[in-house]
Design a protein around this motif. Structure first.
Motif, PDB file in Angstrom:
ATOM      1  N   LYS A 173       0.718  -1.216   0.039  1.00  0.00           N
ATOM      2  CA  LYS A 173       0.073   0.205   0.099  1.00  0.00           C
ATOM      3  C   LYS A 173       0.978   1.438   0.045  1.00  0.00           C
ATOM      4  O   LYS A 173       1.993   1.079   0.511  1.00  0.00           O
ATOM      5  CB  LYS A 173      -1.042   0.037   1.260  1.00  0.00           C
ATOM      6  N   SER A 174       0.262   2.258  -0.755  1.00  0.00           N
ATOM      7  CA  SER A 174       0.711   3.630  -0.483  1.00  0.00           C
ATOM      8  C   SER A 174       0.131   4.123   0.721  1.00  0.00           C
ATOM      9  O   SER A 174      -0.801   3.641   1.336  1.00  0.00           O
ATOM     10  CB  SER A 174       0.483   4.602  -1.524  1.00  0.00           C
ATOM     11  N   ILE A 175       0.689   5.311   1.219  1.00  0.00           N
ATOM     12  CA  ILE A 175       0.522   5.820   2.881  1.00  0.00           C
ATOM     13  C   ILE A 175       0.204   7.247   2.424  1.00  0.00           C
ATOM     14  O   ILE A 175       1.064   7.943   1.825  1.00  0.00           O
ATOM     15  CB  ILE A 175       1.372   5.709   3.819  1.00  0.00           C
ATOM     16  N   PHE A 176      -1.101   7.750   2.452  1.00  0.00           N
ATOM     17  CA  PHE A 176      -1.683   9.105   2.554  1.00  0.00           C
ATOM     18  C   PHE A 176      -1.473   9.792   4.092  1.00  0.00           C
ATOM     19  O   PHE A 176      -2.324   9.490   4.714  1.00  0.00           O
ATOM     20  CB  PHE A 176      -2.739   9.385   1.818  1.00  0.00           C
ATOM     21  N   TYR A 177      -0.602  10.703   3.980  1.00  0.00           N
ATOM     22  CA  TYR A 177      -0.360  11.435   5.429  1.00  0.00           C
ATOM     23  C   TYR A 177      -1.192  12.750   5.184  1.00  0.00           C
ATOM     24  O   TYR A 177      -1.035  13.575   3.920  1.00  0.00           O
ATOM     25  CB  TYR A 177       1.135  11.682   5.682  1.00  0.00           C
ATOM     26  N   HIS A 178      -2.074  12.989   6.160  1.00  0.00           N
ATOM     27  CA  HIS A 178      -2.619  14.545   6.183  1.00  0.00           C
ATOM     28  C   HIS A 178      -2.943  15.029   7.588  1.00  0.00           C
ATOM     29  O   HIS A 178      -2.524  14.147   8.550  1.00  0.00           O
ATOM     30  CB  HIS A 178      -3.872  14.435   5.175  1.00  0.00           C
ATOM     31  N   VAL A 209       8.719  12.788   4.441  1.00  0.00           N
ATOM     32  CA  VAL A 209       7.409  13.870   4.165  1.00  0.00           C
ATOM     33  C   VAL A 209       8.011  15.201   4.738  1.00  0.00           C
ATOM     34  O   VAL A 209       8.208  15.145   5.960  1.00  0.00           O
ATOM     35  CB  VAL A 209       6.360  13.157   5.065  1.00  0.00           C
ATOM     36  N   GLN A 210       7.815  16.110   4.207  1.00  0.00           N
ATOM     37  CA  GLN A 210       8.236  17.354   4.338  1.00  0.00           C
ATOM     38  C   GLN A 210       6.792  18.538   4.563  1.00  0.00           C
ATOM     39  O   GLN A 210       7.094  19.459   5.362  1.00  0.00           O
ATOM     40  CB  GLN A 210       9.115  18.031   3.508  1.00  0.00           C
ATOM     41  N   SER A 211       5.793  18.073   4.088  1.00  0.00           N
ATOM     42  CA  SER A 211       4.441  18.931   4.219  1.00  0.00           C
ATOM     43  C   SER A 211       3.510  17.948   4.110  1.00  0.00           C
ATOM     44  O   SER A 211       3.467  16.904   3.425  1.00  0.00           O
ATOM     45  CB  SER A 211       4.428  19.984   3.346  1.00  0.00           C
ATOM     46  N   VAL A 212       2.015  18.342   4.612  1.00  0.00           N
ATOM     47  CA  VAL A 212       1.116  17.492   4.243  1.00  0.00           C
ATOM     48  C   VAL A 212      -0.030  18.176   3.431  1.00  0.00           C
ATOM     49  O   VAL A 212       0.237  19.674   3.609  1.00  0.00           O
ATOM     50  CB  VAL A 212       0.502  16.844   5.550  1.00  0.00           C
ATOM     51  N   PRO A 213      -0.995  17.740   2.626  1.00  0.00           N
ATOM     52  CA  PRO A 213      -0.846  16.166   2.257  1.00  0.00           C
ATOM     53  C   PRO A 213       0.183  15.861   1.485  1.00  0.00           C
ATOM     54  O   PRO A 213       0.906  16.439   0.842  1.00  0.00           O
ATOM     55  CB  PRO A 213      -2.235  15.914   1.744  1.00  0.00           C
ATOM     56  N   ALA A 214       0.498  14.561   1.599  1.00  0.00           N
ATOM     57  CA  ALA A 214       1.697  13.817   0.958  1.00  0.00           C
ATOM     58  C   ALA A 214       1.436  12.254   0.893  1.00  0.00           C
ATOM     59  O   ALA A 214       0.720  11.813   1.493  1.00  0.00           O
ATOM     60  CB  ALA A 214       2.981  13.905   1.795  1.00  0.00           C
ATOM     61  N   LEU A 215       1.806  11.758  -0.249  1.00  0.00           N
ATOM     62  CA  LEU A 215       1.693  10.466  -0.634  1.00  0.00           C
ATOM     63  C   LEU A 215       2.935   9.636  -0.712  1.00  0.00           C
ATOM     64  O   LEU A 215       3.851   9.908  -1.315  1.00  0.00           O
ATOM     65  CB  LEU A 215       0.886  10.253  -1.875  1.00  0.00           C
ATOM     66  N   LEU A 216       3.168   8.786   0.226  1.00  0.00           N
ATOM     67  CA  LEU A 216       4.263   7.852   0.350  1.00  0.00           C
ATOM     68  C   LEU A 216       4.039   6.728  -0.481  1.00  0.00           C
ATOM     69  O   LEU A 216       3.100   5.845  -0.224  1.00  0.00           O
ATOM     70  CB  LEU A 216       4.722   7.554   1.666  1.00  0.00           C
ATOM     71  N   THR A 217       4.509   6.841  -1.579  1.00  0.00           N
ATOM     72  CA  THR A 217       4.506   5.495  -2.579  1.00  0.00           C
ATOM     73  C   THR A 217       5.107   4.140  -2.059  1.00  0.00           C
ATOM     74  O   THR A 217       5.795   4.187  -1.383  1.00  0.00           O
ATOM     75  CB  THR A 217       4.708   5.849  -4.140  1.00  0.00           C
ATOM     76  N   SER A 218       4.511   3.203  -2.466  1.00  0.00           N
ATOM     77  CA  SER A 218       5.187   1.668  -2.102  1.00  0.00           C
ATOM     78  C   SER A 218       6.498   1.403  -2.389  1.00  0.00           C
ATOM     79  O   SER A 218       7.114   0.721  -1.842  1.00  0.00           O
ATOM     80  CB  SER A 218       4.168   0.602  -2.582  1.00  0.00           C
ATOM     81  N   ASN A 223      -0.176  19.779  -3.231  1.00  0.00           N
ATOM     82  CA  ASN A 223      -0.477  21.098  -3.104  1.00  0.00           C
ATOM     83  C   ASN A 223       0.435  21.936  -2.344  1.00  0.00           C
ATOM     84  O   ASN A 223       1.517  21.482  -1.873  1.00  0.00           O
ATOM     85  CB  ASN A 223      -1.848  21.169  -2.273  1.00  0.00           C
ATOM     86  N   PHE A 224       0.196  22.984  -1.952  1.00  0.00           N
ATOM     87  CA  PHE A 224       0.712  24.145  -1.085  1.00  0.00           C
ATOM     88  C   PHE A 224       0.329  23.889   0.315  1.00  0.00           C
ATOM     89  O   PHE A 224      -0.474  24.519   0.851  1.00  0.00           O
ATOM     90  CB  PHE A 224       0.630  25.199  -1.393  1.00  0.00           C
ATOM     91  N   GLY A 225       0.627  22.660   0.970  1.00  0.00           N
ATOM     92  CA  GLY A 225      -0.110  22.139   2.243  1.00  0.00           C
ATOM     93  C   GLY A 225       0.877  22.840   3.475  1.00  0.00           C
ATOM     94  O   GLY A 225       1.520  23.932   3.185  1.00  0.00           O
ATOM     95  N   ALA A 226       0.524  22.351   4.561  1.00  0.00           N
ATOM     96  CA  ALA A 226       0.674  22.873   5.806  1.00  0.00           C
ATOM     97  C   ALA A 226       2.183  22.037   6.028  1.00  0.00           C
ATOM     98  O   ALA A 226       2.387  20.739   5.672  1.00  0.00           O
ATOM     99  CB  ALA A 226       0.102  22.324   6.912  1.00  0.00           C
ATOM    100  N   SER A 227       3.089  22.775   6.552  1.00  0.00           N
ATOM    101  CA  SER A 227       4.373  22.289   6.596  1.00  0.00           C
ATOM    102  C   SER A 227       4.340  21.376   7.926  1.00  0.00           C
ATOM    103  O   SER A 227       3.594  21.591   8.673  1.00  0.00           O
ATOM    104  CB  SER A 227       5.585  23.421   6.893  1.00  0.00           C
ATOM    105  N   MET A 228       5.416  20.581   8.092  1.00  0.00           N
ATOM    106  CA  MET A 228       5.227  19.414   9.179  1.00  0.00           C
ATOM    107  C   MET A 228       5.497  20.321  10.503  1.00  0.00           C
ATOM    108  O   MET A 228       4.933  20.048  11.484  1.00  0.00           O
ATOM    109  CB  MET A 228       6.739  18.664   9.106  1.00  0.00           C
ATOM    110  N   ALA A 229       6.344  21.447  10.550  1.00  0.00           N
ATOM    111  CA  ALA A 229       6.297  22.444  11.736  1.00  0.00           C
ATOM    112  C   ALA A 229       5.072  22.850  12.068  1.00  0.00           C
ATOM    113  O   ALA A 229       4.737  22.779  13.365  1.00  0.00           O
ATOM    114  CB  ALA A 229       7.131  23.604  11.304  1.00  0.00           C
TER     115      ALA A 229
END
Lengths: 77, 77
Positions: free
Chosen positions: A3-8, A50-59, A67-73
């Protein structure tokens, strides 16, 4: 294929992107992780690149920052 | 389902993301547009809401901007 993992983090951009990703690759092929609700996963996400969300980590280990998401900070703050 | 469109400009990040996207959603489900080679498509991409590349325009009209890519200004420049 594993599976890929979608972080948000629950932001509107994240939710919209989540729906798009699930539609595109199928919900059986992606695990959804909400870093706001499951903060223990933040470290794993960072280690994976992962440096920002949303992000998709592929298998295969690549990270697609979406997108221009929120930073991990911001997620941690 | 109508095809998604993957816009890119030939940069290494774009090519890597292209491979990931094709692997994830299947090459039959995505049209690849190289804005550096097909500059007539830049206007269409902008109208669709593409602000940076690589980006994936989904069949329902959403734009997923991927990674920290090149701005549209850079593609034109």
């Amino acid at each position: 294929m594993s599976k890929s993992i979608f972080y948000h983090a629950g932001c509107p951009v994240c939710i919209s992107a989540e729906h798009d990703i699930v539609n595109l690759i199928g919900e059986d092929n992606v695990k959804i992780v909400h870093l706001g609700e499951d903060r223990s996963q933040i470290k794993n996400a960072e280690i994976a690149g992962v440096q920002s969300v949303p992000a998709l980590l592929t298998s295969n280990g690549n990270v697609l920052h979406i997108n221009f998401g929120a930073s991990m900070a911001d997620v941690k703050g």
